[in-house]
Design a protein around this motif. Structure first.
Motif, PDB file in Angstrom:
ATOM      1  N   LEU A 285       1.041  -1.126  -0.084  1.00  0.00           N
ATOM      2  CA  LEU A 285       0.099   0.096  -0.169  1.00  0.00           C
ATOM      3  C   LEU A 285       1.045   0.986  -0.009  1.00  0.00           C
ATOM      4  O   LEU A 285       0.000   2.434  -0.283  1.00  0.00           O
ATOM      5  CB  LEU A 285      -1.232  -0.123   1.025  1.00  0.00           C
ATOM      6  CG  LEU A 285      -1.482  -0.785   1.282  1.00  0.00           C
ATOM      7  CD1 LEU A 285      -2.763  -1.273   2.499  1.00  0.00           C
ATOM      8  CD2 LEU A 285      -2.682  -0.520   0.216  1.00  0.00           C
ATOM      9  N   ALA A 286       2.078   1.183   0.106  1.00  0.00           N
ATOM     10  CA  ALA A 286       3.031   1.953   0.229  1.00  0.00           C
ATOM     11  C   ALA A 286       3.105   3.052  -0.831  1.00  0.00           C
ATOM     12  O   ALA A 286       2.759   4.466  -0.798  1.00  0.00           O
ATOM     13  CB  ALA A 286       3.958   1.777   0.511  1.00  0.00           C
ATOM     14  N   PRO A 287       3.378   2.786  -2.276  1.00  0.00           N
ATOM     15  CA  PRO A 287       3.142   4.031  -3.105  1.00  0.00           C
ATOM     16  C   PRO A 287       1.086   4.003  -3.418  1.00  0.00           C
ATOM     17  O   PRO A 287       1.138   4.774  -4.131  1.00  0.00           O
ATOM     18  CB  PRO A 287       3.062   2.633  -4.808  1.00  0.00           C
ATOM     19  CG  PRO A 287       2.643   1.409  -4.010  1.00  0.00           C
ATOM     20  CD  PRO A 287       3.504   1.711  -2.731  1.00  0.00           C
ATOM     21  N   TRP A 288       0.485   3.602  -3.129  1.00  0.00           N
ATOM     22  CA  TRP A 288      -0.646   3.753  -3.048  1.00  0.00           C
ATOM     23  C   TRP A 288      -1.506   5.260  -2.097  1.00  0.00           C
ATOM     24  O   TRP A 288      -1.551   6.001  -2.070  1.00  0.00           O
ATOM     25  CB  TRP A 288      -1.876   2.840  -2.615  1.00  0.00           C
ATOM     26  CG  TRP A 288      -3.680   3.465  -2.847  1.00  0.00           C
ATOM     27  CD1 TRP A 288      -3.960   3.580  -1.706  1.00  0.00           C
ATOM     28  CD2 TRP A 288      -4.635   3.414  -3.534  1.00  0.00           C
ATOM     29  NE1 TRP A 288      -5.945   3.981  -2.452  1.00  0.00           N
ATOM     30  CE2 TRP A 288      -5.781   3.585  -3.500  1.00  0.00           C
ATOM     31  CE3 TRP A 288      -4.437   3.120  -4.806  1.00  0.00           C
ATOM     32  CZ2 TRP A 288      -6.834   3.964  -3.711  1.00  0.00           C
ATOM     33  CZ3 TRP A 288      -5.054   3.449  -5.640  1.00  0.00           C
ATOM     34  CH2 TRP A 288      -6.416   3.910  -4.890  1.00  0.00           C
TER      35      TRP A 288
ATOM     36  N   HIS B 260      -2.183   8.377  -2.956  1.00  0.00           N
ATOM     37  CA  HIS B 260      -3.727   8.711  -2.704  1.00  0.00           C
ATOM     38  C   HIS B 260      -4.762   8.512  -0.809  1.00  0.00           C
ATOM     39  O   HIS B 260      -3.872   7.692  -0.197  1.00  0.00           O
ATOM     40  CB  HIS B 260      -4.869   7.730  -2.608  1.00  0.00           C
ATOM     41  CG  HIS B 260      -4.813   6.817  -4.062  1.00  0.00           C
ATOM     42  ND1 HIS B 260      -5.752   7.973  -5.138  1.00  0.00           N
ATOM     43  CD2 HIS B 260      -3.945   6.233  -4.985  1.00  0.00           C
ATOM     44  CE1 HIS B 260      -5.651   7.861  -6.596  1.00  0.00           C
ATOM     45  NE2 HIS B 260      -4.191   6.455  -6.412  1.00  0.00           N
ATOM     46  N   SER B 261      -4.182  10.152  -0.394  1.00  0.00           N
ATOM     47  CA  SER B 261      -4.269  10.322   0.854  1.00  0.00           C
ATOM     48  C   SER B 261      -5.326   9.625   1.837  1.00  0.00           C
ATOM     49  O   SER B 261      -7.741   9.123   1.185  1.00  0.00           O
ATOM     50  CB  SER B 261      -4.744  11.974   1.487  1.00  0.00           C
ATOM     51  OG  SER B 261      -5.492  11.799   2.762  1.00  0.00           O
TER      52      SER B 261
ATOM     53  N   VAL C 183      -9.126   2.598   3.182  1.00  0.00           N
ATOM     54  CA  VAL C 183      -8.530   1.579   2.379  1.00  0.00           C
ATOM     55  C   VAL C 183      -8.597   0.250   4.015  1.00  0.00           C
ATOM     56  O   VAL C 183      -9.039   0.583   5.446  1.00  0.00           O
ATOM     57  CB  VAL C 183      -6.939   1.323   2.770  1.00  0.00           C
ATOM     58  CG1 VAL C 183      -6.942   0.101   2.308  1.00  0.00           C
ATOM     59  CG2 VAL C 183      -6.809   2.674   1.773  1.00  0.00           C
ATOM     60  N   VAL C 184      -9.911  -0.986   3.837  1.00  0.00           N
ATOM     61  CA  VAL C 184     -10.502  -1.739   4.127  1.00  0.00           C
ATOM     62  C   VAL C 184      -9.639  -2.949   4.116  1.00  0.00           C
ATOM     63  O   VAL C 184      -9.857  -3.164   3.089  1.00  0.00           O
ATOM     64  CB  VAL C 184     -11.632  -1.132   4.996  1.00  0.00           C
ATOM     65  CG1 VAL C 184     -12.026  -2.332   5.171  1.00  0.00           C
ATOM     66  CG2 VAL C 184     -11.848  -0.176   5.067  1.00  0.00           C
TER      67      VAL C 184
ATOM     68  N   THR D 272      -4.147   2.318   7.810  1.00  0.00           N
ATOM     69  CA  THR D 272      -3.346   3.414   7.252  1.00  0.00           C
ATOM     70  C   THR D 272      -2.307   3.638   7.345  1.00  0.00           C
ATOM     71  O   THR D 272      -1.497   2.713   7.579  1.00  0.00           O
ATOM     72  CB  THR D 272      -3.632   4.685   8.918  1.00  0.00           C
ATOM     73  OG1 THR D 272      -2.645   4.044  10.176  1.00  0.00           O
ATOM     74  CG2 THR D 272      -4.889   4.310   9.510  1.00  0.00           C
ATOM     75  N   PRO D 273      -1.427   4.477   7.328  1.00  0.00           N
ATOM     76  CA  PRO D 273       0.633   4.878   6.830  1.00  0.00           C
ATOM     77  C   PRO D 273       0.976   3.394   7.955  1.00  0.00           C
ATOM     78  O   PRO D 273       1.852   3.086   8.415  1.00  0.00           O
ATOM     79  CB  PRO D 273       0.367   6.089   6.611  1.00  0.00           C
ATOM     80  CG  PRO D 273      -0.898   6.680   6.137  1.00  0.00           C
ATOM     81  CD  PRO D 273      -1.823   5.590   6.599  1.00  0.00           C
ATOM     82  N   ALA D 274       0.250   4.229   9.302  1.00  0.00           N
ATOM     83  CA  ALA D 274       1.135   3.383  10.501  1.00  0.00           C
ATOM     84  C   ALA D 274       1.341   1.901  10.468  1.00  0.00           C
ATOM     85  O   ALA D 274       2.065   1.659  11.199  1.00  0.00           O
ATOM     86  CB  ALA D 274       0.203   3.965  12.276  1.00  0.00           C
TER      87      ALA D 274
END
Length: 974
Positions: free
Chosen positions: A644-647, A651-652, A658-659, A677-679
């Motif tokens: 998901l890093a590039p997404w 895309h904020s 994102v689920v 989440t990014p975390a």
């Protein structure tokens, strides 16, 4: 006399630290303790009033002079302006006792802690390797009475060796510690029976608790015996614990367990048992093991016990739960009759078990659920002119979709199809497919979807197993089966009275079967899962509000109707008033085209398997079109959050949620939901979230007992999504769909391994059996093995999953191995066996590689040892040389040019990870649909001519493909 006021071992937050002392002189209270604390020990001696500090100092000086190698040390003094039994006094004593010595020249420190009531404690802290406990005891005796009670007048032994490096701890999977809190130590008192100190009873309780937490009968328990000097850490290796035996047998088994030298890592739990005296001895100033249990019996018979744990490895919640289990088991071991089985000893109390079940969602009920077709009709009445369905042929409004489905239902009734009948559907993705499914439900029947690309053998099997008399499909592409009629959707639309035909559906019940989806089976054949209407409507009731699903949303139907993700896509959209965009077969496999479709149709709800999404991310990074996706749902297979890093970079998460959802066909698509989440990327989270409202989760051991948070076991699912069972397989249904004896609730044993966290989140840890997920499809490797072993030329087979790149799920493949019966297979080569398998298995289950081996390697127990299988012969199916593991590129009759041809071969070789010749076929070298996308994306990134996915499949030999690309380049040249 020196004085001391500084706090070298500062507490994290004394104001919020739990009040856990309960009379214990020293108990860590969320303190950050230095690592050197494991190398030091301490003796705490109470001094009655009145205390003469000068006399204590003089006696210690005298004793110190008699210690060889011990330099004279000062007696530090700390004054506490409160009585001895106050919290402030205990905090000060704890600070002094847990502060290690740091100067190798002074391996001993003495501190006199004086209180306002005239009493005091003498605290002796020393390097454990240099100053033995016997030395501390004799120093204390001298300080108290001025008399050395040691034997003879020999000098007190003090060694000059420095402490050896501490042995590292083994990882504790069930500990759920926070790495950011490493060296933060907490303590908890233990309530144990007097018999716990002797007779191995405490060890038995700890061993049994550890076995259940780690899910293995053989355990290791750390051990340190202060009576022997308190210097060497040992490990007690407890053999396989048989829970059918009684407590007496377990304790007898422990009597024959001798401490062994510690290995390279210390186990999760350790014991420190002290002898009886009135002093408090701390064998270490920080936990010797991640969870260290201290136990001592005083002269008056009282048992003083506590648990110390490092929060970086063991979370406070898990430590509390584990300690409560030890207390409970120790008490039961002390009182249970010797003949009762250990399996009858519960790890948790009934109240705690009920709380864990509530944590997993038990008890949360949904409101009234209904039928899919009726819910759709309600939506159609509210939004009759809204667009419901879009495909390459055009659009259908909700009114038009409703009318066409009514016509299908009428056609079924006209053919004599009664309600509750199962009707097969084998159509390519399009509006006609959705119309057929809805029409079947309106007729009061259940649909049995079959993928348009299934081989004839699999289609025949499903028709026979489901006892289908009618299949909606294309008779030209469906196998001829006796007594089975294949009708096209247009034929069904010719009925005259659709209103009469749908009356059966209106009188149906939410408990009626809505569909039967076939999943891979371990017996060699797929099995049908029967799911009622109410399960699907419950899924929408559980998610619609949280996901804000409504008429403004645009969904895609991306997945096959034979894959249960399509249930979520179709009915999740149409039962909430959204617009469903049907993605054609070729568009679904061409990520550039699919991305363009998402942008053009302004899709807001996107559902993807992680494998497919990996390719979409690559297309998204270079695409100019902006997406409108506000909800991205993952399902079908485990998610590696790193993809998901590039997404997230484009895309904020503030406007695109994102689920990650975990689910199973037998529990109606989804069970949990976790917003990513990014975390979570930074943490490398494996969480799949909490149970959906109306669903419940529990993690259980092999006996079906509920496990506490942290302990890993089999995920059991209950609640609104549990299917009716397997069609025509009562024994298998009884095996997998079980009834909880405690609650009476019906549960599905998922076969997935997981652990529940204290906050109710579930970690998914893979499979417990031989089932895998590849590109979203649930596959039983035993089904593939059974098909291969059923070939007359094969005497044995083994099937495993290979993956070239650990972070690229698209590189996952099925590797198969066969032992040929040369008496029957004299003229058989490896390609024929694979071709035979293709006639039975769907494309996604056909092995990417097939390697001949002389025999299947076995373990000592006679089971296949997959670790000893050779590397797969990646090119075996292409060149008929099964023993060749690597191919050397040889010149072809038409060698590639120095430019384009060579570059394309290099791309293929890089992605297939094998040498490629112009005569090789991409798919025979192990290629699959996702690797095709890799090739096309790489070509685009290098500026090579664009090739459609359809053209790739039509030109899958390297020589053909090179010619295709050369032609495309020539057509765009000026």
């Amino acid at each position: 006399m020196a004085t001391r006021t500084e706090n070298a071992a500062a507490e994290i937050d004394p104001r919020t630290a739990p009040a856990t002392d309960r009379g214990h002189p020293v108990l860590p209270s969320r303190q950050r303790l230095p690592d050197r604390g494991r190398d030091c020990h301490a003796l705490i001696v109470p001094l009655p009033a009145p205390v003469d500090p000068a006399a204590v100092r003089r006696r210690l000086d005298e004793a110190g002079r008699r210690c060889a190698g011990l330099r004279t040390s000062r007696l530090w003094e700390t004054a506490v302006p409160t009585p001895r039994n106050t919290p402030a006094a205990r905090r000060r004593l704890r600070t002094e006792a847990l502060r290690p010595v740091r100067d190798d020249s002074f391996p001993l420190r003495a501190v006199l802690v004086r209180y306002s009531d005239g009493t005091a404690h003498l605290v002796l802290v020393a390097d454990r390797r240099r100053v033995a406990r016997t030395v501390l005891a004799r120093l204390a005796a001298t300080a108290l009475s001025g008399t050395d009670h040691g034997e003879d007048d020999a000098p007190l032994p003090v060694t000059g060796a420095t402490a050896a490096p501490a042995v590292p701890w083994a990882p504790v999977d069930w500990g759920l510690g926070d790495p950011n809190r490493r060296a933060v130590v907490s303590g908890r008192p233990l309530v144990l029976p007097p018999a716990a100190v002797s007779g191995k009873l405490l060890l038995g309780a700890v061993a049994l608790a550890t076995a259940r937490y780690q899910g293995e009968g053989t355990v290791e328990v750390g051990y340190l015996d202060p009576g022997s000097g308190g210097q060497d850490v040992r490990v007690l290796r407890v053999g396989e614990i048989d829970e059918e035996q009684g407590p007496a047998r377990l304790l007898a088994q422990l009597d024959h367990t001798s401490p062994a030298a510690a290995g390279p890592e210390l186990p999760a739990v350790g014991l420190v048992v002290s002898d009886a005296d009135d002093h408090t001895y701390l064998p270490a100033l920080a936990p010797l093991f991640p969870l260290t249990l201290h136990c001592a019996q005083r002269a008056d018979g009282r048992v003083e016990a506590s648990a110390w744990f490092d929060e970086g490895t063991i979370s406070p919640h898990v430590a509390e739960s584990f300690c409560a289990s030890v207390e409970r088991l120790a008490a039961r071991l002390a009182t249970e009759p010797g003949e009762s089985a250990l399996s009858a000893l519960p790890l948790m109390s009934p109240e705690t078990t009920a709380e864990v079940l509530r944590l997993g969602g038990a008890g949360r009920r949904l409101g009234t659920t209904g039928r899919i077709d009726r819910r759709f009709e309600d939506v159609a009445r509210r939004f009759p002119d809204a667009v419901a369905l879009v495909d390459e042929g055009g659009e259908l409004t909700y009114r038009q979709l409703d009318e066409r489905a009514d016509a299908v239902a009428a056609g079924l009734r006209g053919l004599g199809i009664a309600p509750a009948t199962r009707v097969g559907v084998c159509l390519d993705r399009g509006a006609t497919l959705v119309v057929a499914l809805l029409g079947i439900l309106k007729a009061g029947c259940a649909y049995v979807p079959m993928d348009f690309g299934y081989p004839a053998d699999r289609l025949t099997y499903i028709v026979d197993d489901a006892q289908l008399a009618l299949v909606i499909g294309d008779s030209a592409h469906f196998p001829e089966i006796p007594d089975v009629r294949v009708v096209g959707p247009d034929e069904l639309g010719e009925a005259r009275d659709p209103a009469d035909a749908t009356a059966a559906g209106r009188h149906g019940s939410p408990a009626d079967a809505a569909y039967v989806i076939y999943t891979s089976g371990s017996t060699g054949r797929p099995k049908g899962v029967v799911v009622p209407h109410r399960n699907v409507t419950a899924l929408l009731e559980a998610t619609a509000t949280d996901f804000a699903l409504g008429p403004d949303d645009v969904w895609t139907l991306f997945h096959s109707s034979a894959f249960d993700f399509s249930v979520w896509e179709i009915w999740g959209c149409l039962l909430t008033g959204g617009r469903l965009v049907v993605v054609s077969y070729w568009t679904a496999r061409d990520t550039d085209e699919f991305h363009r479709l998402l942008a053009e149709q302004r899709v807001t709800v996107l559902n993807q398997t992680p494998s497919a999404f990996t390719q979409l991310v690559r297309a998204d990074r270079s695409a100019k079109d902006e997406l409108s996706v506000r909800l991205l749902v993952f399902g079908g297979e485990p998610l590696d959050v790193q993809v998901l890093a590039p997404w997230f970079a484009r895309h904020s998460p503030s406007w695109c949620r994102v689920v990650n959802m975990f689910g199973i066909t037998e529990t109606t698509v989804h069970v949990t939901a976790k917003t990513v989440t990014p975390a979570d990327l930074v943490a490398g989270s494996r969480s799949v979230g909490r149970a959906l409202p109306g669903w419940s989760l529990s993690v259980r051991d092999t006996r079906g007992r509920v496990l506490p948070p942290g302990a890993a076991g089999e995920i059991h699912v209950g609640g609104a999504g549990v299917a009716d069972g397997y069609l025509g397989r009562p024994e298998l249904t009884a095996q997998r769909f079980v009834v909880d004896e405690a609650t009476g609730e019906r549960l599905y044993r998922s076969g997935d391994k997981g652990r529940l966290r204290p906050d109710g989140l579930l970690d998914h840890l893979g499979r417990l059996d031989n089932q895998v997920k590849i590109r979203g499809h649930r596959i039983e490797l035993d089904e593939i093995r059974s098909v291969l072993a059923g070939d007359p030329a094969v005497s044995a087979a083994a099937v495993v999953v290979g993956q070239d790149s650990p972070h690229d799920s698209a590189s996952r493949r099925i590797d198969a191995y066969v032992v040929l019966d040369r008496n029957r297979a004299r003229n058989t080569h490896i390609r024929q066996i694979l071709d035979n398998a293709r006639r039975i298995l769907p494309d996604y289950m056909v092995p990417s590689t097939l390697t001949e081996i002389p025999a299947v390697p076995l373990t000592a127990n006679g089971k296949p040892d997959v670790t000893r299988l050779p590397p797969p012969a990646r090119a075996a199916t292409a060149d008929h040389r099964p023993h060749v593991e690597e191919r050397t590129l040889v010149p072809d009759a038409t060698p590639p040019d120095d430019g384009l041809g060579r570059e394309i071969l290099e791309i293929w070789e890089k992605i297939l990870k094998t040498a490629v010749a112009r005569s090789d076929n991409f798919f025979e070298l192990g290629g699959n649909s996702l690797l095709v996308v890799h090739v096309l994306t790489t070509m685009r990134e290098r500026g090579l001519p664009r090739v459609t996915l359809r053209d790739f499949y039509a030109n899958s030999t390297a020589d053909q493909f090179i010619g295709l690309v050369e032609g495309a380049r020539g057509s765009v040249m000026p």
